[in-house]
Design a protein around this motif. Sequence first.
Motif, mmCIF file in Angstrom:
data_model
loop_
_atom_site.group_PDB
_atom_site.id
_atom_site.type_symbol
_atom_site.label_atom_id
_atom_site.label_comp_id
_atom_site.label_asym_id
_atom_site.label_seq_id
_atom_site.Cartn_x
_atom_site.Cartn_y
_atom_site.Cartn_z
ATOM 1 N N LEU A 161 37.574 -112.830 -4.243
ATOM 2 C CA LEU A 161 37.304 -111.717 -3.454
ATOM 3 C C LEU A 161 37.753 -110.148 -4.676
ATOM 4 O O LEU A 161 37.598 -109.324 -3.917
ATOM 5 N N LEU A 162 37.352 -109.997 -5.252
ATOM 6 C CA LEU A 162 38.613 -109.885 -6.551
ATOM 7 C C LEU A 162 36.672 -109.384 -7.895
ATOM 8 O O LEU A 162 36.259 -109.509 -7.980
ATOM 9 N N GLN A 163 37.415 -108.094 -8.538
ATOM 10 C CA GLN A 163 36.160 -107.121 -9.115
ATOM 11 C C GLN A 163 36.735 -107.088 -10.227
ATOM 12 O O GLN A 163 37.808 -107.292 -11.029
ATOM 13 N N PRO A 164 35.937 -107.279 -11.767
ATOM 14 C CA PRO A 164 36.398 -106.547 -12.450
ATOM 15 C C PRO A 164 37.705 -105.267 -13.397
ATOM 16 O O PRO A 164 37.609 -104.650 -12.517
ATOM 17 N N GLY A 165 38.740 -106.117 -13.661
ATOM 18 C CA GLY A 165 39.571 -104.818 -13.781
ATOM 19 C C GLY A 165 40.521 -105.521 -13.024
ATOM 20 O O GLY A 165 41.952 -104.417 -13.208
ATOM 21 N N ASP A 166 40.327 -106.094 -11.996
ATOM 22 C CA ASP A 166 41.784 -106.535 -11.502
ATOM 23 C C ASP A 166 42.443 -107.509 -12.251
ATOM 24 O O ASP A 166 42.144 -108.141 -13.359
ATOM 25 N N GLU A 167 44.398 -107.337 -11.308
ATOM 26 C CA GLU A 167 45.047 -108.527 -11.850
ATOM 27 C C GLU A 167 45.289 -109.661 -10.837
ATOM 28 O O GLU A 167 45.394 -109.283 -9.763
ATOM 29 N N VAL A 168 45.734 -110.109 -11.639
ATOM 30 C CA VAL A 168 46.248 -111.596 -10.638
ATOM 31 C C VAL A 168 47.626 -112.618 -11.393
ATOM 32 O O VAL A 168 47.721 -112.438 -12.436
ATOM 33 N N ILE A 169 48.658 -112.053 -10.916
ATOM 34 C CA ILE A 169 50.092 -112.892 -10.890
ATOM 35 C C ILE A 169 50.125 -114.221 -10.961
ATOM 36 O O ILE A 169 49.928 -114.446 -9.248
ATOM 37 N N SER A 170 49.846 -114.947 -11.291
ATOM 38 C CA SER A 170 51.211 -116.845 -10.927
ATOM 39 C C SER A 170 52.070 -117.368 -12.037
ATOM 40 O O SER A 170 52.116 -116.485 -12.692
ATOM 41 N N THR A 171 51.919 -117.911 -11.543
ATOM 42 C CA THR A 171 52.956 -118.571 -12.034
ATOM 43 C C THR A 171 52.919 -119.427 -13.635
ATOM 44 O O THR A 171 52.026 -119.568 -13.473
ATOM 45 N N ASN A 172 53.967 -119.884 -14.462
ATOM 46 C CA ASN A 172 53.314 -120.157 -15.950
ATOM 47 C C ASN A 172 53.621 -122.196 -15.627
ATOM 48 O O ASN A 172 53.768 -122.307 -16.728
ATOM 49 N N ASP A 173 53.883 -122.650 -14.327
ATOM 50 C CA ASP A 173 54.158 -123.670 -14.554
ATOM 51 C C ASP A 173 52.539 -124.137 -13.159
ATOM 52 O O ASP A 173 53.379 -124.472 -12.329
ATOM 53 N N LEU A 174 52.023 -124.634 -13.309
ATOM 54 C CA LEU A 174 50.585 -124.203 -13.113
ATOM 55 C C LEU A 174 49.596 -125.644 -12.846
ATOM 56 O O LEU A 174 49.358 -125.972 -14.000
ATOM 57 N N TYR A 175 49.477 -125.835 -12.359
ATOM 58 C CA TYR A 175 48.015 -127.651 -12.271
ATOM 59 C C TYR A 175 47.393 -127.111 -12.734
ATOM 60 O O TYR A 175 46.672 -125.289 -13.109
ATOM 61 N N GLY A 176 46.818 -127.293 -14.011
ATOM 62 C CA GLY A 176 46.019 -127.381 -15.415
ATOM 63 C C GLY A 176 43.932 -127.060 -15.070
ATOM 64 O O GLY A 176 44.132 -126.001 -15.610
ATOM 65 N N GLY A 177 43.441 -127.831 -13.596
ATOM 66 C CA GLY A 177 42.402 -127.021 -12.925
ATOM 67 C C GLY A 177 42.411 -126.029 -12.768
ATOM 68 O O GLY A 177 41.838 -124.899 -12.614
ATOM 69 N N SER A 178 43.885 -125.477 -12.071
ATOM 70 C CA SER A 178 43.271 -123.599 -11.811
ATOM 71 C C SER A 178 43.906 -122.919 -13.155
ATOM 72 O O SER A 178 43.015 -122.077 -12.972
ATOM 73 N N TYR A 179 45.054 -123.569 -14.180
ATOM 74 C CA TYR A 179 44.504 -122.619 -14.993
ATOM 75 C C TYR A 179 43.418 -122.092 -15.502
ATOM 76 O O TYR A 179 43.187 -121.277 -16.426
ATOM 77 N N ARG A 180 42.958 -123.850 -15.522
ATOM 78 C CA ARG A 180 41.404 -123.555 -16.509
ATOM 79 C C ARG A 180 40.220 -122.406 -16.269
ATOM 80 O O ARG A 180 40.166 -122.093 -16.391
ATOM 81 N N LEU A 181 40.408 -122.752 -14.241
ATOM 82 C CA LEU A 181 39.647 -121.622 -14.182
ATOM 83 C C LEU A 181 39.625 -119.952 -14.020
ATOM 84 O O LEU A 181 39.212 -119.191 -14.279
ATOM 85 N N PHE A 182 40.907 -120.090 -14.045
ATOM 86 C CA PHE A 182 41.368 -118.697 -14.117
ATOM 87 C C PHE A 182 41.448 -118.454 -15.638
ATOM 88 O O PHE A 182 40.703 -116.634 -16.025
ATOM 89 N N LYS A 183 41.805 -119.211 -16.851
ATOM 90 C CA LYS A 183 41.047 -118.327 -18.331
ATOM 91 C C LYS A 183 40.093 -118.851 -18.577
ATOM 92 O O LYS A 183 39.737 -117.736 -19.249
ATOM 93 N N GLN A 184 39.589 -119.704 -18.178
ATOM 94 C CA GLN A 184 37.938 -119.508 -18.400
ATOM 95 C C GLN A 184 36.981 -120.115 -17.971
ATOM 96 O O GLN A 184 35.469 -119.695 -18.514
ATOM 97 N N VAL A 185 36.849 -119.009 -16.419
ATOM 98 C CA VAL A 185 35.844 -119.277 -16.092
ATOM 99 C C VAL A 185 36.347 -117.174 -15.294
ATOM 100 O O VAL A 185 35.316 -116.541 -15.826
ATOM 101 N N PHE A 186 36.917 -117.336 -14.674
ATOM 102 C CA PHE A 186 36.980 -115.525 -14.665
ATOM 103 C C PHE A 186 37.711 -114.634 -15.514
ATOM 104 O O PHE A 186 37.437 -113.104 -15.126
ATOM 105 N N GLU A 187 38.190 -114.934 -15.914
ATOM 106 C CA GLU A 187 39.341 -114.434 -17.091
ATOM 107 C C GLU A 187 37.796 -113.458 -18.242
ATOM 108 O O GLU A 187 37.889 -112.380 -18.246
ATOM 109 N N LYS A 188 37.000 -114.398 -18.573
ATOM 110 C CA LYS A 188 35.449 -113.588 -19.389
ATOM 111 C C LYS A 188 35.057 -112.961 -17.737
ATOM 112 O O LYS A 188 34.407 -111.697 -18.697
ATOM 113 N N PHE A 189 35.005 -112.589 -16.824
ATOM 114 C CA PHE A 189 34.360 -111.454 -16.463
ATOM 115 C C PHE A 189 35.335 -109.858 -15.754
ATOM 116 O O PHE A 189 35.420 -109.352 -14.575
ATOM 117 N N GLY A 190 36.597 -110.124 -16.484
ATOM 118 C CA GLY A 190 37.056 -109.127 -16.595
ATOM 119 C C GLY A 190 38.307 -108.799 -15.704
ATOM 120 O O GLY A 190 39.059 -108.154 -14.886
#
Length: 386
Positions: A89-118
């Motif tokens: 649903l998001l676009q490059p340049g958008d920002e997401v806030i999440s918890t620092n105590d997060l399932y590892g798979g969710s963290y991986r999806l956020f940081k290693q997949v979608f972060e590289k799309f801006g």
Amino acid sequence: MDDKNLKFNSKAIHGGQSPDKAYGAVMPPIYQTSTYAQSTPGGHQGFEYSRSGNPTRAALESALASIENGSYGLGFASGLAAMDAVMKLLQPGDEVISTNDLYGGSYRLFKQVFEKFGITFHFTAMQDTQAIADLVNENTKLIWVETPTNPMMNIIDIKAVSAVAQKHKVLLAVDNTFATPYLQRPLDLGADIVMHSATKYLGGHSDVVAGALVVKDKALADKLLFIQNASGAVCGPMDSFLLLRGIKTLHVRMERHCQNGAGIANYLKTHPKIESVYWPGFEDHPNHNVAKAQMDGFGGMISFVPKGASFEDAISIVENLKLFTLAESLGGVESLAGHPASMTHASIPKTEREKSGVVDALIRLSVGIEDVEDLKADLDAALSAI
């Protein structure tokens, strides 16, 4: 029958369901087909291709919407596939806030997949609502909440976070995997999207991998339905059937999970070899009052740290368990044990893990529905090994 007037135990069995139109089958049949005959181009009976829609999946999606008090349910191939659709649903340049105590798979999806799309991700202790508000800016488009958190069992106040999200016109999504709609209904508390790894408690028998989204707003549902169809990570008919079967016993299973969870949590808290136990049912849990207000019980997920234990000690404990199975996942009828640092949260850097309490000696339990005295005996024997 108006599902909205049913109590939860009845919704779990009847919500969104009706006998099959062809032969009156009480359980929705497994429509194991990829395509459907048309009388003329575009002339079909509601289904044309099973990526776009399948009668068994449609029955599941109606059931999901009913038990979460939503209007639209979507079935996916896994919980991460459901999350992936939300991220799209998001676009490059958008920002997401999440918890620092997060399932590892969710963290991986956020940081290693979608972060590289801006897309930029911020992680904070969401028990402090002000910490969330301080991170919101004009680029913030989504707040992603997990409660109870995995694996530290922190509880996040959904109503309070919803107030922040609504003030800034930001979408709020809640991962309701640990609580299930039996214990917690985020849409009623102000969330826009509910996500499940349906592999876990909704399926409940460790025999299916699936994911789910539930929303109330039609415009948001239409966007997610488009992404679901365009990306294609849908729940297949057999998985949909198994998940529907699991949902029909969710209420009775969750009642026993909660009973056994309380029994094991209190057993561990008084055990001489245990340093810390994380379970929101304890009155001294820092978020107990929030849990009591927004949940109808405290669940069967528990994490603990043995006294003076090392990484190797934790491994020894989980390897010596007999009734608790050492395995990934959670929420099945059988009890499972895991070592987050080397299993579910291994994709999170050690320094980041430890900031939220996921130390090397932490052990996570998914307490099943066996006899609780047998589970205590199993833990006692494994703990005697250190």
